[in-house]
Design a protein around this motif. Structure first.
Motif, short mmCIF file in Angstrom:
data_model
loop_
_atom_site.label_atom_id
_atom_site.label_comp_id
_atom_site.label_asym_id
_atom_site.label_seq_id
_atom_site.Cartn_x
_atom_site.Cartn_y
_atom_site.Cartn_z
N LEU A 75 3.50 93.02 -0.14
CA LEU A 75 3.62 93.61 1.19
C LEU A 75 2.32 93.56 1.99
N LEU A 76 1.23 93.11 1.37
CA LEU A 76 -0.05 93.04 2.07
C LEU A 76 0.00 92.00 3.18
N HIS A 77 -0.69 92.29 4.25
CA HIS A 77 -0.83 91.29 5.32
C HIS A 77 -1.68 90.13 4.79
N THR A 78 -1.34 88.92 5.21
CA THR A 78 -2.05 87.74 4.72
C THR A 78 -3.02 87.21 5.77
N GLN A 79 -4.14 86.72 5.28
CA GLN A 79 -5.12 86.02 6.11
C GLN A 79 -5.87 85.05 5.23
N GLU A 80 -5.80 83.78 5.54
CA GLU A 80 -6.46 82.78 4.70
C GLU A 80 -7.93 82.64 5.07
N PRO A 81 -8.78 82.40 4.08
CA PRO A 81 -10.18 82.07 4.37
C PRO A 81 -10.26 80.79 5.18
N GLY A 82 -11.37 80.58 5.83
CA GLY A 82 -11.56 79.38 6.64
C GLY A 82 -11.41 78.11 5.84
N LYS A 83 -10.82 77.11 6.44
CA LYS A 83 -10.56 75.85 5.75
C LYS A 83 -11.79 74.96 5.64
N ASP A 84 -12.86 75.30 6.36
CA ASP A 84 -14.05 74.44 6.33
C ASP A 84 -15.02 74.84 5.24
N GLN A 85 -14.61 75.75 4.36
CA GLN A 85 -15.44 76.10 3.22
C GLN A 85 -14.59 76.00 1.96
N HIS A 86 -15.21 76.24 0.80
CA HIS A 86 -14.60 75.82 -0.46
C HIS A 86 -14.00 76.96 -1.28
N ILE A 87 -13.89 78.16 -0.74
CA ILE A 87 -13.53 79.31 -1.56
C ILE A 87 -12.17 79.17 -2.21
N LEU A 88 -11.15 78.75 -1.46
CA LEU A 88 -9.82 78.60 -2.03
C LEU A 88 -9.37 77.15 -1.95
N GLU A 89 -8.34 76.84 -2.76
CA GLU A 89 -7.81 75.49 -2.80
C GLU A 89 -7.17 75.12 -1.45
N GLY A 90 -7.06 73.82 -1.22
CA GLY A 90 -6.35 73.37 -0.04
C GLY A 90 -7.20 72.67 1.00
N SER A 91 -8.48 72.49 0.72
CA SER A 91 -9.34 71.79 1.66
C SER A 91 -10.16 70.75 0.91
N GLN A 92 -10.69 69.81 1.65
CA GLN A 92 -11.53 68.79 1.04
C GLN A 92 -12.80 69.41 0.48
N ALA A 93 -13.30 70.43 1.17
CA ALA A 93 -14.51 71.11 0.69
C ALA A 93 -14.28 71.73 -0.68
N ALA A 94 -13.09 72.32 -0.87
CA ALA A 94 -12.76 72.94 -2.16
C ALA A 94 -12.65 71.88 -3.25
N GLU A 95 -12.04 70.75 -2.91
CA GLU A 95 -11.89 69.67 -3.88
C GLU A 95 -13.25 69.11 -4.29
N ASP A 96 -14.12 68.94 -3.32
CA ASP A 96 -15.46 68.43 -3.62
C ASP A 96 -16.26 69.42 -4.46
N PHE A 97 -16.12 70.72 -4.16
CA PHE A 97 -16.87 71.74 -4.89
C PHE A 97 -16.45 71.82 -6.34
N ARG A 98 -15.16 71.62 -6.62
CA ARG A 98 -14.67 71.71 -7.99
C ARG A 98 -15.32 70.69 -8.91
N ALA A 99 -15.88 69.65 -8.36
CA ALA A 99 -16.50 68.60 -9.17
C ALA A 99 -17.98 68.87 -9.45
N THR A 100 -18.52 69.98 -8.99
CA THR A 100 -19.95 70.26 -9.13
C THR A 100 -20.26 71.09 -10.36
N ASP A 101 -21.52 71.06 -10.78
CA ASP A 101 -21.98 71.89 -11.90
C ASP A 101 -21.87 73.37 -11.56
#
Length: 305
Positions: A75-101
């Motif tokens: 029931l919580l209201h939803t708000q997605e984090p910005g797509k230009d950073q890597h915090i959650l899945e679904g962006s190129q930034a997130a995909e690139d970050f997952r490959a880092t040390d």
């Protein structure tokens, strides 16, 4: 779990009304003057004094579900984090970050933390630092994101740096779309009007304004009651608190009775051994130090496997 990481109810709950969601578009519940809610305050004070386990994240099958708090996660209201950073899945930034040390270091920390909290039945974990500028907000956000990647899990990330709230900026989220943290902790804003769901497995509590009396808010019994109510309603596996520096103010020290463990973030460019030692002295006998996370470490000091 004392490592250094390198990285940039058995009984039914008695009925007390639905304190979780607003009714008819208007919601005020001054907990301090409500008899049923005062029981929550008393129970929270007992937890603080005896360090008893926190409210369970789930209830046995025999529990009277009509008397148990509602599960508000969906029931919580939803708000997605910005797509230009890597915090959650679904962006190129997130995909690139997952490959880092750095990402792999957070995943390692996540898995060890989950094992530790499950072993001890813990829920409330603080991410703190000795001094300002060590990167604990960055650490808390990325650790929460890593935890949220575990299927069917629930993580709540709270911005408890009331002196300088920065989680909304780090996540690129709008804190003005929710109720105020101070009012939520006082019991005057509903859980569903404050906590935002960033994904199916991650919810966040943001802060938008600095509070000069942060340490007093931390020690208010209403704060303990509000957080206990939140845990009962959302049933998270882990609640991460992004805390202010341990050595700069007494805010984090004031909140220690509410915690099950602390992760300390140090900065390879400014944190000294004496800072870590002083933090250990403050935590000693209060709450376990689960580990020291080394941020901004020199590349040559990171052992590769």
């Amino acid at each position: 779990m004392k490592d250094t990481f390198a990285s940039s109810p058995a009984t039914a709950v008695r009925p007390r009304g639905d304190l979780m969601v607003p009714a008819k578009g208007s919601f005020t519940r001054p907990r301090r003057f409500d008899d049923a809610a005062q029981d929550l305050v008393d129970e929270a004070e007992i937890v603080m004094e005896e360090k008893a386990p926190k409210l369970p994240s789930s209830y046995p099958e025999e529990t009277n579900l009509a008397a148990a708090p509602r599960d508000l996660w969906a029931l919580l209201h939803t708000q997605e984090p910005g797509k230009d950073q890597h915090i959650l899945e679904g962006s190129q930034a997130a995909e690139d970050f997952r490959a880092t040390d750095v990402s792999r270091a957070f995943d390692l920390l996540r898995t060890r933390l989950r094992q530790t909290v499950k072993q001890h039945g813990w829920v409330n974990i603080a991410v703190a630092s000795p001094t300002t500028g060590c990167g604990n907000t960055f650490t808390a956000a990325n650790l929460a994101a890593s935890l949220a990647r575990v299927p069917s899990s629930r993580t709540v990330l709270m911005d408890f740096n009331m002196r300088s709230p920065g989680l909304a900026k780090t996540l690129d989220m709008d804190a003005s779309q929710t109720g105020d943290l101070r009012d939520f902790l006082a019991g005057d804003v509903a859980i569903s009007d404050y906590i935002l769901r960033a994904s199916d497995t991650l919810a966040v509590g943001l802060g938008s304004s600095a509070q000069a009396d942060a340490a007093e808010i931390m020690q208010d019994p209403a704060t303990a009651a509000s957080l206990a109510e939140m845990r009962a309603a959302l049933r998270p596996d882990i609640v991460l608190y992004d805390m202010p520096p341990l050595l700069s103010h007494d805010d984090t020290s004031a909140f220690l009775p509410q915690l099950d463990g602390v992760l300390l973030v140090s900065d390879g460019t400014q944190t000294m051994a004496k800072h870590i030692a002083e933090c250990e002295r403050i935590l000693d006998g209060q709450v376990p130090l689960l580990g020291v996370i080394l941020n901004r470490a020199r590349a040559s000091s990171i052992e590769r496997f």
